[in-house]
Design a protein around this motif. Structure first.
Motif, short mmCIF file in Angstrom:
data_model
loop_
_atom_site.label_atom_id
_atom_site.label_comp_id
_atom_site.label_asym_id
_atom_site.label_seq_id
_atom_site.Cartn_x
_atom_site.Cartn_y
_atom_site.Cartn_z
N VAL A 115 -99.15 -69.41 -48.34
CA VAL A 115 -98.51 -70.65 -47.90
C VAL A 115 -99.50 -71.53 -47.15
CG1 VAL A 115 -96.79 -71.52 -46.25
CG2 VAL A 115 -96.16 -69.76 -47.88
N ARG A 116 -100.42 -70.90 -46.45
CA ARG A 116 -101.42 -71.64 -45.67
C ARG A 116 -102.66 -72.01 -46.48
NH1 ARG A 116 -98.11 -68.69 -43.12
NH2 ARG A 116 -97.46 -69.12 -41.01
N GLY A 117 -102.71 -71.53 -47.73
CA GLY A 117 -103.87 -71.80 -48.59
C GLY A 117 -105.07 -70.94 -48.25
N PHE A 118 -104.84 -69.82 -47.56
CA PHE A 118 -105.94 -68.96 -47.13
C PHE A 118 -106.24 -67.82 -48.11
CE2 PHE A 118 -105.01 -69.62 -42.28
CZ PHE A 118 -105.28 -70.96 -42.40
N LEU A 119 -105.25 -67.34 -48.86
CA LEU A 119 -105.41 -66.16 -49.70
C LEU A 119 -106.37 -66.44 -50.85
CD1 LEU A 119 -104.47 -63.24 -50.11
CD2 LEU A 119 -102.67 -64.14 -51.59
N LYS A 120 -107.36 -65.56 -51.00
CA LYS A 120 -108.35 -65.71 -52.07
C LYS A 120 -108.23 -64.62 -53.12
CE LYS A 120 -109.99 -69.25 -50.02
NZ LYS A 120 -109.51 -70.54 -50.44
N ASP A 121 -107.87 -63.39 -52.70
CA ASP A 121 -107.82 -62.28 -53.65
C ASP A 121 -107.01 -61.13 -53.07
OD1 ASP A 121 -108.40 -61.03 -56.04
OD2 ASP A 121 -110.47 -60.55 -55.54
N VAL A 122 -106.37 -60.36 -53.94
CA VAL A 122 -105.66 -59.14 -53.55
C VAL A 122 -106.15 -58.04 -54.49
CG1 VAL A 122 -103.42 -58.00 -53.31
CG2 VAL A 122 -103.63 -60.45 -52.81
N VAL A 123 -106.74 -57.00 -53.92
CA VAL A 123 -107.27 -55.90 -54.73
C VAL A 123 -106.89 -54.56 -54.10
CG1 VAL A 123 -109.21 -57.23 -55.63
CG2 VAL A 123 -109.51 -55.91 -53.57
N LEU A 124 -106.88 -53.54 -54.92
CA LEU A 124 -106.63 -52.20 -54.41
C LEU A 124 -107.74 -51.81 -53.44
CD1 LEU A 124 -105.48 -50.38 -57.66
CD2 LEU A 124 -104.13 -50.68 -55.58
N LEU A 125 -107.38 -51.13 -52.40
CA LEU A 125 -108.35 -50.70 -51.40
C LEU A 125 -109.46 -49.86 -52.04
CD1 LEU A 125 -109.32 -50.40 -48.47
CD2 LEU A 125 -107.70 -48.51 -48.21
N THR A 126 -109.10 -48.99 -52.97
CA THR A 126 -110.11 -48.15 -53.62
C THR A 126 -111.12 -48.99 -54.40
OG1 THR A 126 -108.58 -47.80 -55.48
CG2 THR A 126 -108.66 -46.08 -53.78
N GLU A 127 -110.66 -50.06 -55.05
CA GLU A 127 -111.57 -50.95 -55.78
C GLU A 127 -112.47 -51.71 -54.81
OE1 GLU A 127 -109.36 -53.48 -58.44
OE2 GLU A 127 -108.40 -51.77 -59.40
N TRP A 128 -111.89 -52.17 -53.69
CA TRP A 128 -112.66 -52.91 -52.69
C TRP A 128 -113.76 -52.03 -52.12
CZ3 TRP A 128 -112.42 -57.96 -51.12
CH2 TRP A 128 -113.10 -58.29 -49.95
N GLN A 129 -113.40 -50.78 -51.79
CA GLN A 129 -114.37 -49.85 -51.23
C GLN A 129 -115.48 -49.56 -52.24
OE1 GLN A 129 -111.48 -46.84 -50.17
NE2 GLN A 129 -111.68 -47.33 -47.99
#
Length: 73
Positions: free
Chosen positions: A54-68
């Motif tokens: 809503v604030r225009g801040f979100l860039k990406d959502v990924v699984l924690l395992t993929e991020w790590q």
């Protein structure tokens, strides 16, 4: 990783294990490439995503395992 050092959800009062990473930045104060992160359990992923979106801040959502895994390379 022990339970005491396992990543937990960033939602207020939640102590559940984190499953998701929500990468975001505030364009008014961060450079475009900067990524801050919140962690989310399955239950709070949508709520936290909406809050940032809503604030225009979100860039990406990924699984924690993929991020790590991407952080290790």
């Amino acid at each position: 990783m022990s339970d005491e050092t396992a990543p937990i959800c960033s939602a207020k009062g939640c102590r559940a294990a984190a499953v998701w990473v929500l990468a975001w930045n505030n364009p008014k104060i961060h450079t475009p490439e900067r990524r801050k992160t919140w962690l989310a359990c399955d239950e709070h992923r949508e709520h936290l995503s909406q809050f940032l979106g809503v604030r225009g801040f979100l860039k990406d959502v990924v699984l924690l395992t993929e991020w790590q895994a991407s952080e290790e390379t």
